[in-house]
Scaffold this motif. Structure first.
Motif, PDB file in Angstrom:
ATOM      1  N   SER A   1       0.843  -1.196   0.000  1.00  0.00           N
ATOM      2  CA  SER A   1       0.000   0.000   0.000  1.00  0.00           C
ATOM      3  C   SER A   1       0.877   1.245   0.000  1.00  0.00           C
ATOM      4  N   VAL A   2       0.843   2.010  -1.092  1.00  0.00           N
ATOM      5  CA  VAL A   2       1.596   3.262  -1.202  1.00  0.00           C
ATOM      6  C   VAL A   2       0.702   4.337  -1.790  1.00  0.00           C
ATOM      7  N   THR A   3       1.180   5.557  -1.712  1.00  0.00           N
ATOM      8  CA  THR A   3       0.464   6.710  -2.262  1.00  0.00           C
ATOM      9  C   THR A   3       1.357   7.418  -3.260  1.00  0.00           C
ATOM     10  N   VAL A   4       0.770   7.973  -4.290  1.00  0.00           N
ATOM     11  CA  VAL A   4       1.470   8.844  -5.221  1.00  0.00           C
ATOM     12  C   VAL A   4       0.835  10.224  -5.129  1.00  0.00           C
ATOM     13  N   GLN A   5       1.664  11.237  -4.956  1.00  0.00           N
ATOM     14  CA  GLN A   5       1.192  12.612  -4.951  1.00  0.00           C
ATOM     15  C   GLN A   5       1.449  13.200  -6.333  1.00  0.00           C
ATOM     16  N   CYS A   6       0.383  13.343  -7.108  1.00  0.00           N
ATOM     17  CA  CYS A   6       0.487  13.878  -8.470  1.00  0.00           C
ATOM     18  C   CYS A   6      -0.730  14.765  -8.697  1.00  0.00           C
ATOM     19  N   GLY A   7      -0.637  16.009  -8.240  1.00  0.00           N
ATOM     20  CA  GLY A   7      -1.793  16.894  -8.280  1.00  0.00           C
ATOM     21  C   GLY A   7      -2.757  16.633  -7.149  1.00  0.00           C
ATOM     22  N   LYS A   8      -2.898  15.355  -6.777  1.00  0.00           N
ATOM     23  CA  LYS A   8      -3.740  14.918  -5.667  1.00  0.00           C
ATOM     24  C   LYS A   8      -3.226  13.559  -5.225  1.00  0.00           C
ATOM     25  N   PRO A   9      -3.593  13.090  -4.031  1.00  0.00           N
ATOM     26  CA  PRO A   9      -3.168  11.750  -3.610  1.00  0.00           C
ATOM     27  C   PRO A   9      -3.841  10.678  -4.464  1.00  0.00           C
ATOM     28  N   ILE A  10      -3.030   9.733  -4.940  1.00  0.00           N
ATOM     29  CA  ILE A  10      -3.535   8.649  -5.784  1.00  0.00           C
ATOM     30  C   ILE A  10      -3.045   7.336  -5.203  1.00  0.00           C
ATOM     31  N   PRO A  11      -3.931   6.362  -4.932  1.00  0.00           N
ATOM     32  CA  PRO A  11      -3.468   5.047  -4.449  1.00  0.00           C
ATOM     33  C   PRO A  11      -2.506   4.420  -5.442  1.00  0.00           C
ATOM     34  N   GLY A  12      -1.504   3.715  -4.926  1.00  0.00           N
ATOM     35  CA  GLY A  12      -0.462   3.166  -5.775  1.00  0.00           C
ATOM     36  C   GLY A  12      -0.973   2.226  -6.845  1.00  0.00           C
ATOM     37  N   ASP A  13      -1.928   1.338  -6.491  1.00  0.00           N
ATOM     38  CA  ASP A  13      -2.414   0.392  -7.492  1.00  0.00           C
ATOM     39  C   ASP A  13      -3.176   1.108  -8.600  1.00  0.00           C
ATOM     40  N   GLN A  14      -3.867   2.181  -8.259  1.00  0.00           N
ATOM     41  CA  GLN A  14      -4.557   2.968  -9.284  1.00  0.00           C
ATOM     42  C   GLN A  14      -3.543   3.673 -10.180  1.00  0.00           C
ATOM     43  N   TRP A  15      -2.480   4.205  -9.569  1.00  0.00           N
ATOM     44  CA  TRP A  15      -1.425   4.879 -10.330  1.00  0.00           C
ATOM     45  C   TRP A  15      -0.811   3.954 -11.372  1.00  0.00           C
ATOM     46  N   LEU A  16      -0.521   2.728 -10.985  1.00  0.00           N
ATOM     47  CA  LEU A  16       0.140   1.820 -11.918  1.00  0.00           C
ATOM     48  C   LEU A  16      -0.761   1.408 -13.063  1.00  0.00           C
ATOM     49  N   GLY A  17      -2.066   1.654 -12.938  1.00  0.00           N
ATOM     50  CA  GLY A  17      -2.972   1.382 -14.041  1.00  0.00           C
ATOM     51  C   GLY A  17      -3.053   2.505 -15.044  1.00  0.00           C
ATOM     52  N   MET A  18      -2.365   3.584 -14.783  1.00  0.00           N
ATOM     53  CA  MET A  18      -2.352   4.718 -15.705  1.00  0.00           C
ATOM     54  C   MET A  18      -1.175   4.603 -16.660  1.00  0.00           C
ATOM     55  N   ASP A  19      -1.198   5.371 -17.705  1.00  0.00           N
ATOM     56  CA  ASP A  19      -0.209   5.251 -18.785  1.00  0.00           C
ATOM     57  C   ASP A  19       0.996   6.155 -18.509  1.00  0.00           C
ATOM     58  N   VAL A  20       1.647   5.943 -17.342  1.00  0.00           N
ATOM     59  CA  VAL A  20       2.730   6.847 -16.948  1.00  0.00           C
ATOM     60  C   VAL A  20       3.970   6.082 -16.501  1.00  0.00           C
ATOM     61  N   ASP A  21       3.777   5.070 -15.667  1.00  0.00           N
ATOM     62  CA  ASP A  21       4.873   4.432 -14.936  1.00  0.00           C
ATOM     63  C   ASP A  21       4.944   2.961 -15.332  1.00  0.00           C
ATOM     64  N   HIS A  22       5.392   2.687 -16.545  1.00  0.00           N
ATOM     65  CA  HIS A  22       5.350   1.338 -17.093  1.00  0.00           C
ATOM     66  C   HIS A  22       6.358   0.409 -16.417  1.00  0.00           C
ATOM     67  N   GLY A  23       5.937  -0.767 -16.103  1.00  0.00           N
ATOM     68  CA  GLY A  23       6.833  -1.800 -15.587  1.00  0.00           C
ATOM     69  C   GLY A  23       7.089  -1.733 -14.102  1.00  0.00           C
ATOM     70  N   SER A  24       6.568  -0.745 -13.411  1.00  0.00           N
ATOM     71  CA  SER A  24       6.752  -0.674 -11.957  1.00  0.00           C
ATOM     72  C   SER A  24       5.769  -1.608 -11.260  1.00  0.00           C
ATOM     73  N   THR A  25       6.178  -2.118 -10.110  1.00  0.00           N
ATOM     74  CA  THR A  25       5.374  -3.112  -9.395  1.00  0.00           C
ATOM     75  C   THR A  25       5.340  -2.788  -7.908  1.00  0.00           C
ATOM     76  N   LEU A  26       4.264  -3.248  -7.231  1.00  0.00           N
ATOM     77  CA  LEU A  26       4.102  -3.081  -5.796  1.00  0.00           C
ATOM     78  C   LEU A  26       4.232  -4.427  -5.109  1.00  0.00           C
ATOM     79  N   HIS A  27       4.853  -4.452  -3.917  1.00  0.00           N
ATOM     80  CA  HIS A  27       5.103  -5.693  -3.200  1.00  0.00           C
ATOM     81  C   HIS A  27       4.826  -5.494  -1.713  1.00  0.00           C
ATOM     82  N   ASP A  28       4.393  -6.572  -1.076  1.00  0.00           N
ATOM     83  CA  ASP A  28       4.160  -6.555   0.368  1.00  0.00           C
ATOM     84  C   ASP A  28       5.497  -6.717   1.084  1.00  0.00           C
TER      85      ASP A  28
END
Length: 849
Positions: free
Chosen positions: A799-826
């Motif tokens: 569980s992480v947050t991305v601050q990009c204009g507003k707080p965005i949950p990490g899993d939602q961020w990775l579904g956008m067309d910006v940060d290709h190939g990045s992954t989240l891990h427990d």
């Protein structure tokens, strides 16, 4: 996306050329025209507004320092991780320096607190390898055993007109007391000054031969007293080879005590600055064909980094030379928040001093104080006695040891006051009566008492046209340099530093000078100083300990931003040195510092236990530097708002560094790579604090503990790849604290890194906006100029947050067309041992192959 494609092609070039500090992508050469515009402005009289970020409390800083000394589980750091990284660092130190002596190994072991905190006692007591047996001193070699013989041998070499002949002056074991600075000129070229036994000491101290008698001070304290010849105030004393402390309040041992011990920490009322009435402002518009330049381009010819700015005279009249970035009205000094100034004194100082009023007003006292924010310390002699009616203390000579202006004194202490002579190992020089008073730390009477008398022990002085060439110092110990903090200082460039052009060993106009297998200890200023033109200097296998200011400092010359004269240190190599316990007096100090210098290589060193950043680049003059394969920890032990490494880029320079002949204001990339670097204590700017305007840096394959990537303060072209950021923090828990840039040319990059965050919801990416750029908006991919992709991010439950204009949950961020190939891990199942293995993989370049 196009951004991802640009990034990956760039990353391949970067990784394949880690030793090449001029990657082919993004390089634009500039024309050689330099236009200088000069004007005169009037500085407003009266008190200037206080810098907004100077507001802080001592208690908060002390809490930060204590917490940062040993992070706990409340930060999300596993209970065993502190001991894990410290044990790994100790192993790594021995890999970098396989021939450490038992004493050096114990110093590192103690600094890592392995015995006291990790139940890991020191056991490495095997003797070091013996020194090689020297060959007999034969033809071309002169054996000496006294300082007089040493000077005579050097005089004979200077008189010898033989060309290209190698000469050696070999010192027998012993102490060589220098009456004056030992000066080497071009006539001394091709000379080695050696001590094969490693037991010859060059010192600038005078041995006192006096009669000691017991006496009593005005406070009834028994001391040892001796009559000495009349002299100016003695500002340093050695007893039995160790520093004594000038009588001070509050009491402290500056060698062993850390802030806040020894400082008056209560809020102090300061007397307002006396501002200069005017200064001349010079704006040098450097070559400006940066691509994409427009009216809102922050990096155009009139932007933060597009113009060389300086103020001359006026407020800067006390500097040497009398000019500074901080004496002009634009950039960081806009609104005069940081315009150069200091308080003029302390109001009713007697209320803070339990033994005041002082007899005669303590006219020879010195005051040391922290600038609010703990960016540097300032030293002043008194302008005269403390006023007996108001208690006001007025500052006299000094105040030039730091850059940014300020109106108030933070924590402080006063020294060289007879009434404060009350603790073991303290001394006081009664100038009026020519008496020296000492409280001996042991039984008396005192013996082996020395007065450091020289600001420089050795000076090599040549010119760019006729340099001192091929001189080696080997096996020597240097000590007994007197303090230099009240000698003339200047502002080396647009960074925060004030600096004196002095060192126990100073190189000024040299080529191919080597300092090897030497020891610098108990020197009270800078140990080694490279002043102006110096090429291919090498400092290797040398230890610096107990240094009053910085271990190694480089400062070149420019002409209003024009650095094409070549009058700068270049191609300096610092390798396999050990630097610790520095900044005894000047807290804005580093193991390695450079300003108006470039193409330095700093590799395989052990840097630890300093009050501020262990490595500092005051500007990005020319670039082309490599900071690689070092172990750096325990920085910022007495200060904050900084990193283990720090840089600034507030002033640009036109140089020919890139290809040797084309004039360009754009430096070559500098590499910060394969370092085991720890942002503990109050290094809240992270492992690499690329501060105001810092640009053109490649951060690659680092094992960074407690730090992330900083790229959020008016810089650009900083690219991080292949790093492990373990329990990352950059002014809060961030993997990246960065900015969306104006265009892809200026874009920073954070890709193919592994980042571990301590708590669920911590920030993976904090993306602000550079002035003139688009606000961060992941739905507008063409407006995002930040190269991202391929990162592995660990946090509890991923569980992480991305601050990009507003707080965005990490899993939602990775579904956008910006940060290709990045992954989240427990991270909950990630062990400290696994993290250490990942860190060593990063150092080998295999974490993200």
């Amino acid at each position: 996306s196009s951004i991802a494609r640009i990034w990956y092609s760039s990353a391949q070039i970067v990784r394949s050329r880690i030793s090449d500090t001029t990657p082919s992508f993004g390089q634009v050469k500039m024309p050689s025209t330099i236009t200088v515009l000069a004007a005169c402005i009037a500085c407003a009289a009266g008190k200037s507004p206080r810098a907004p970020d100077a507001e802080y409390t001592t208690d908060a800083l002390v809490a930060t320092l204590r917490k940062g000394a040993w992070f706990g589980t409340d930060d999300g750091v596993p209970a065993d991780f502190e001991c894990a990284w410290r044990t790994a660092a100790y192993t790594y130190a021995q890999e970098l320096h396989p021939n450490l002596t038992p004493r050096q190994m114990k110093d590192v072991h103690d600094a890592l607190q392995l015995a006291t905190q990790c139940s890991n006692p020191f056991t490495d007591t095997a003797p070091p390898p013996p020194r090689p047996t020297p060959t007999p001193c034969a033809e071309g070699c002169t054996a000496v055993s006294t300082a007089e013989q040493l000077i005579a041998a050097l005089d004979a070499i200077a008189a010898d007109e033989s060309v290209g002949v190698l000469r050696e002056v070999r010192l027998a074991p012993g102490v060589y007391r220098l009456n004056t600075t030992m000066v080497l000129t071009p006539a001394h070229s091709n000379t080695a000054i050696t001590a094969p036994d490693g037991e010859a000491t060059l010192t600038g101290s005078r041995l006192l031969s006096v009669q000691w008698k017991q006496a009593t001070t005005s406070r009834g304290i028994t001391v040892w007293a001796a009559d000495i010849p009349p002299s100016s105030p003695i500002d340093a004393l050695h007893v039995g080879g160790n520093r004594a402390t000038r009588a001070r309040y509050p009491n402290a041992n500056p060698e062993t005590d850390q802030f806040p011990t020894g400082w008056v920490t209560g809020k102090t009322e300061s007397l307002p600055p006396v501002d200069a009435s005017s200064s001349q402002v010079v704006n040098a518009v450097l070559p400006h064909d940066y691509p994409g330049m427009g009216p809102t381009d922050k990096y155009g010819p009139h932007g933060f980094a597009g113009v060389y700015r300086a103020g001359v005279g006026g407020a800067c009249s006390k500097l040497t030379p009398p000019e500074s970035y901080w004496c002009q009205p634009d950039g960081r000094t806009a609104g005069r928040a940081y315009f150069y100034r200091t308080p003029s004194g302390i109001a009713n100082v007697s209320r803070y001093l339990p033994h005041a009023p002082y007899a005669g007003g303590a006219p020879n006292a010195t005051v040391f104080y922290w600038r609010p924010g703990h960016w540097f310390t300032i030293m002043y002699d008194l302008a005269g006695p403390i006023d007996p009616k108001t208690g006001n203390l007025l500052f006299g000579h000094g105040g030039f040891q730091g850059a940014e202006g300020h109106d108030t004194v933070a924590e402080w202490y006063i020294e060289n006051v007879e009434e404060e002579l009350d603790a073991p190992n303290e001394f006081f020089h009664d100038v009026q009566n020519s008496r020296l008073l000492l409280i001996l730390n042991g039984t008396g009477p005192p013996s082996d008492v020395e007065v450091p008398a020289l600001t420089e022990l050795v000076l090599l002085t040549g010119t760019q046209a006729n340099p001192v060439t091929n001189v080696t110092f080997s096996g020597l110990t240097f000590t007994g340099q007197r303090p230099t903090y009240l000698e003339p200082h200047g502002h080396p460039s647009g960074g925060d530093w004030g600096l004196e052009r002095l060192g126990a060993v100073r190189l000024a106009g040299t080529t191919s000078v080597t300092i090897t297998d030497c020891l610098f200890h108990t020197v009270d200023g800078n140990a080694v100083f490279l002043d102006g033109f110096n090429r291919n200097a090498t400092i290797t296998l040398t230890e610096f300990v107990g240094v009053g200011a910085s271990a190694i400092a480089l400062w070149g010359y420019d002409d209003k931003g024009d650095g094409t004269s070549g009058d700068q240190p270049r191609f300096t190599t610092v390798t396999q040195t050990i630097c610790h316990e520095l900044g005894i007096y000047q807290k804005q100090s580093s193991c390695f510092f450079q300003a108006v210098a470039g193409e330095s290589t700093v590799t395989k060193n052990l840097f630890y236990n300093g009050p501020r950043a262990q490595v500092n680049f005051n500007d990005q003059f020319g670039g082309g530097n490599e900071l690689t394969d070092n172990l750096i920890f325990n920085s910022c032990r007495e200060s904050s708002d900084h990193g283990a490494f720090n840089s600034w880029g507030r002033q640009p320079y036109a140089t020919k560094v890139g290809d040797g002949h084309t004039v360009s204001a754009q430096p070559s990339y500098s590499v910060l790579g394969r370092n085991f670097i720890v942002a503990n204590y109050a290094a809240n700017g992270g492992c690499y604090d690329n501060d105001d305007g810092s640009s053109w840096y490649l951060e690659q394959d680092n094992f960074c503990v407690f730090g992330g990537m900083k790229s959020n303060f008016q810089g650009h072209n900083k690219i991080a790849t292949g790093n492990l950021h373990a329990y990352a923090s950059v002014y809060g828990d961030h993997c990246l604290n960065g900015l969306n840039q104006i265009s892809d040319f200026y874009a920073d990059g954070y890709a193919n890194n592994t980042c571990i965050l301590g708590k669920a919801g911590d920030v993976y990416l904090g993306i602000g906006s550079q002035p003139g750029s688009n606000p961060c908006d992941p739905t507008n991919t063409t407006g995002i100029h930040l190269h991202l992709g391929g990162n592995a991010v660990y946090a509890p439950n991923g569980s992480v947050t991305v601050q990009c204009g507003k707080p965005i949950p990490g899993d939602q961020w990775l579904g956008m067309d910006v940060d290709h190939g990045s992954t989240l891990h427990d991270s909950t199942s990630l062990t400290s041992l696994e993290i250490i293995k990942m860190g060593f993989a990063a150092l080998k370049g295999t974490l993200h192959p």
